[in-house]
Design an enzyme around this catalytic site. Structure first.
Site, PDB file in Angstrom:
ATOM      1  N   GLU A 156       0.887  -1.304  -0.164  1.00 42.86           N
ATOM      2  CA  GLU A 156      -0.089  -0.043  -0.085  1.00 42.86           C
ATOM      3  C   GLU A 156       0.952   1.375  -0.035  1.00 42.86           C
ATOM      4  OE1 GLU A 156      -2.918  -0.506   3.108  1.00 42.86           O
ATOM      5  OE2 GLU A 156      -4.014  -1.662   2.022  1.00 42.86           O
ATOM      6  N   GLU A 309      -6.549  -8.153  -0.484  1.00 40.28           N
ATOM      7  CA  GLU A 309      -6.749  -8.205   0.759  1.00 40.28           C
ATOM      8  C   GLU A 309      -8.376  -7.840   0.958  1.00 40.28           C
ATOM      9  OE1 GLU A 309      -4.773  -5.596   3.480  1.00 40.28           O
ATOM     10  OE2 GLU A 309      -2.930  -6.210   2.457  1.00 40.28           O
TER      11      GLU A 309
HETATM   12  C1  GLA Z   1      -4.271  -2.684   4.757  1.00 35.95           C
HETATM   13  C2  GLA Z   1      -3.052  -3.304   5.157  1.00 35.95           C
HETATM   14  C3  GLA Z   1      -2.955  -4.386   5.938  1.00 35.95           C
HETATM   15  C4  GLA Z   1      -4.121  -4.242   6.986  1.00 35.95           C
HETATM   16  C5  GLA Z   1      -5.358  -3.883   6.744  1.00 35.95           C
HETATM   17  C6  GLA Z   1      -6.408  -4.005   7.624  1.00 35.95           C
HETATM   18  O1  GLA Z   1      -4.995  -3.318   3.704  1.00 35.95           O
HETATM   19  O2  GLA Z   1      -2.442  -3.736   3.700  1.00 35.95           O
HETATM   20  O3  GLA Z   1      -1.858  -4.780   6.388  1.00 35.95           O
HETATM   21  O4  GLA Z   1      -3.514  -3.277   7.845  1.00 35.95           O
HETATM   22  O5  GLA Z   1      -5.273  -2.845   5.911  1.00 35.95           O
HETATM   23  O6  GLA Z   1      -7.782  -3.600   7.189  1.00 35.95           O
END
Ligand code: GLA
Length: 677
Positions: A156, A309
């Site tokens: 991210e 995710e």
């Molecule tokens: C993001 C991050 C993860 C986690 C999620 C939680 O997508 O990449 O590491 O923190 O959020 O919602």
């Protein structure tokens, strides 16, 4: 799909299923249980090492790979492929302690500090050097490990930094873009307020980013920030590629993320990947999710993408984090697949006992395998496996919607506008939602996309569009396309300078009208509007003081100073047509007018008559089509009648034209390729 992704799909045998795996938080005995339960759940992919830098390099230049060796071997022995992350989203404390200048300086002028993640200035040469170091070590060690199936670069990408190193990099970026200072001064209109630069060294990032600030400088800083992050991604990608070239390399993006122009990033990746956490408290979060999925399918021109995710149940980042009620996780996962995701992956495999996200749900919750969530995960794993035939198929649309980061930044980040409370995302969703409810397939385009495949293009509040984009859109209409445009579009050029000869400089001929002034409405003003066919509507928020040229009024104001003047305009241009909303209509009237324009453009209307709560989407390959019907209603059963049945991949049953869907239920019907429903 490119050959690296094809190889990945082949390796996992269809869709990827699994999630982030953080074994560094657990004892080796737990790893063995993890692999056993992963197998039980049908997991075929684990994303390893996302934040593991401190565990891999506990001191500068001192590496501990033993634990990762063991985990890679265990996963491989269990038949689970590894999506191996470079851990560079979380620099270890020793790095920021040795070199505090690596910390990003935030918008408030303060360094970010240690204790979260993303504590780096992407322009910092020191950060980049250390990131390259750990990436090289990982690639040296694991490039040819049999478990390696994909590289996941960092996580991210995000920080916006106002450091000295950012200024140095910003100047370099500007020199590449403008070549000489004269061009920069011209582009930034620096004669206004006497801001003329005479030496490159005088230019800094817009530190202390007040809203009163040169708007072209702010805009270039947004573009630069996206590019600086992209440079970090490319550097790591090229390192892993230099060891081995046949493994896909990706990073994970976020929902409606403003600081990175995904259109520029997508070509640098083998597939785009999305992290998404629709809030179960928001009744329309699945509609905005659908838009994201359409965007992600479109970012690489219709290639399947990766759901990297999601959560199995509640998250922990909002004030109140409600669970996903039984069936919602399944439905949300199938929704992503219906819009061309080739994976169902989660954050994370096993719930953490401590740390900030200790209450973020996981595939394996704190309550262990004997739990509602794990049972649902096991069931979903079985279904994801049954969906293998879907992998690689995609979707086509006749309708496109413009979603452009430059336009977004111009509208929301550069200030000094007739209104400074625009929400670009709201405006895009206002246009997308009626199409979603009516089951129209929609692609998302940038100002650089080819518009040839489309019959209809929606342009929501596109304040800033570059000359190329304007030319492309103009040609689209000339050649017979229909454009549906909302107010305050085509106003400035790519340098945030008002286009000359009356608003909207870029589109005056297209809309067939000249706008004298933009009239922001007072908070309580409501205007009555009447359509030519007698329909009445209300308008708020904004009115164009518009003067028709070749256009005609579809609707006019019944009251106010602009009484009898146009509120909605239609214009013929070349062989095409433009419908222009010069105000903010009430939702029902806006939706009706938009859908009428879509219909008269001749866009095929699949699934006519199916109620809005049953989402319908189709993926196709050369041989088959896969019809997804998803009932988002938690109480109501619905029967949908299709013109032809097929096999429901989820139940294995042959189904005829009449399909009964229980509350929150879904079917995925495979049938031979045929014309659209
Ligand atoms: C993001 C991050 C993860 C986690 C999620 C939680 O997508 O990449 O590491 O923190 O959020 O919602």
């Amino acid at each position: 799909m490119n050959s690296r992704m094809e190889a990945f799909t082949h390796r996992v045998g269809g869709l990827a299923y699994g999630g982030d795996y953080n074994p560094e938080q657990w004892d080796p005995a737990v790893w063995r249980e993890d692999v056993r339960l992963m197998r039980e759940a049908g997991v075929n992919t684990a994303t390893l090492g996302v934040f593991a830098w401190a565990s891999l390099e506990p001191e500068p230049g001192k590496y501990e790979f033993g634990w990762m060796d063991e985990v890679m071997d265990l996963l491989h022995a269990g038949g689970i492929s590894v999506n191996l992350a470079t851990p560079t989203a979380a620099p270890p404390v020793w790095l920021t302690h040795l070199h505090p200048e690596v910390f990003p300086i935030m918008a408030d002028g303060q360094p970010f500090g240690f204790g979260n993640r993303l504590q780096y200035d992407p322009s910092s040469p020191i950060y980049r050097e250390y990131a390259a170091g750990i990436t090289t070590k990982l690639a040296e060690r694991y490039s040819f490990h049999p478990a390696l199936a994909m590289w996941h670069i960092s996580n991210e990408y995000g920080p916006t930094a106002y450091n000295e190193a950012s200024s140095v990099n910003f100047r370099r970026w500007l020199q590449r873009k403008y070549g000489d200072l004269g061009s920069l001064n011209e582009a930034w209109t620096t004669r206004f307020w006497g801001q003329i630069y005479t030496d490159w060294e005088q230019i800094e990032v817009p530190n202390i980013p007040r809203t009163w600030m040169n708007p072209a400088r702010r805009l270039d800083f947004k573009r630069f920030t996206s590019d600086a992050l992209l440079e970090c991604y490319i550097a790591e990608r090229d390192i892993v590629r230099s060891f081995r070239d046949d493994v896909p390399v990706v990073t994970n993006f976020m929902r409606f993320y403003r600081n990175a122009d995904y259109w520029k990033w997508a070509p640098e990746e083998d597939a785009v990947a999305l992290d998404i956490y629709p809030n179960p408290l928001e009744s329309d979060s699945h509609v905005s999710a659908a838009f994201q999925y359409d965007l992600f399918r479109s970012l690489k021109g219709g290639q399947p993408w990766l759901l990297m995710e999601q959560s199995s149940s509640a998250v922990s980042q909002w004030k109140v984090n409600v669970v996903k009620e039984p069936g919602r996780m399944r439905l949300g996962s199938l929704q992503a697949v219906s819009r061309a995701a080739d994976s169902v992956l989660f954050f994370q495999w096993r719930a953490s006992r401590g740390g900030h996200e200790r209450f973020h749900s996981a595939m394996l919750p704190h309550s262990g395998a004997d739990s509602r969530t794990f049972r649902e995960i096991v069931d979903l794993g079985r279904e994801v496996k049954a969906l293998a035939p879907v992998a690689g198929s995609t979707a086509q649309a006749e309708i496109a919607i413009l979603f452009d980061w430059n336009g977004w930044w111009g509208l929301e980040e550069t200030f000094g506008l007739p209104r400074n409370d625009f929400s670009y995302v709201e405006s895009v969703m206002r246009n997308y939602t009626p199409l979603w409810k009516a089951h129209y397939p929609v692609d998302v385009v940038s100002t650089a996309s080819s518009l040839a495949p489309y019959k209809v293009l929606l342009i929501p509040n596109a304040y800033l569009i570059d000359d190329d984009g304007v030319a492309r859109i103009t040609e689209f209409v000339r050649a017979g396309g229909t454009v549906i445009m909302s107010f305050f579009s085509g106003v400035v050029d790519e340098f945030n300078r008002v286009r000359p000869d009356g608003y909207p400089g870029a589109f005056r001929e297209l809309i067939g009208a000249k706008i004298d002034e933009y009239w922001a409405a007072r908070p309580d003003e409501v205007f009555n509007v009447e359509f030519g066919d007698g329909r009445t509507a209300t308008a708020t928020w904004w009115r164009d003081d518009i003067h028709l040229e070749t256009g005609t009024a579809l609707a006019t104001y019944r009251d106010g100073i602009l009484k009898d003047r146009a509120a909605v305009v239609a214009n013929r241009y070349g062989s095409g047509r433009v419908v222009y909303f010069a105000t903010l209509l009430d939702e029902e009237s806006f939706d009706t007018t938009l859908l009428q324009a879509v219909e008269s453009a001749g866009a095929a209307k699949p699934f006519d008559g199916v109620p809005a709560h049953v989402e319908c989407a189709v993926r196709r390959n050369d041989d088959h089509e896969f019809v997804f019907l998803l009932n988002h209603d938690a109480e109501v059963s619905t029967t949908v009648t299709l013109s032809a049945g097929g096999t429901d991949l989820l139940s294995g049953r042959t189904v005829s034209g009449d399909i009964e869907l229980g509350p929150l239920d879904a079917v995925v019907i495979q049938r031979p390729a045929r014309p659209a429903e």
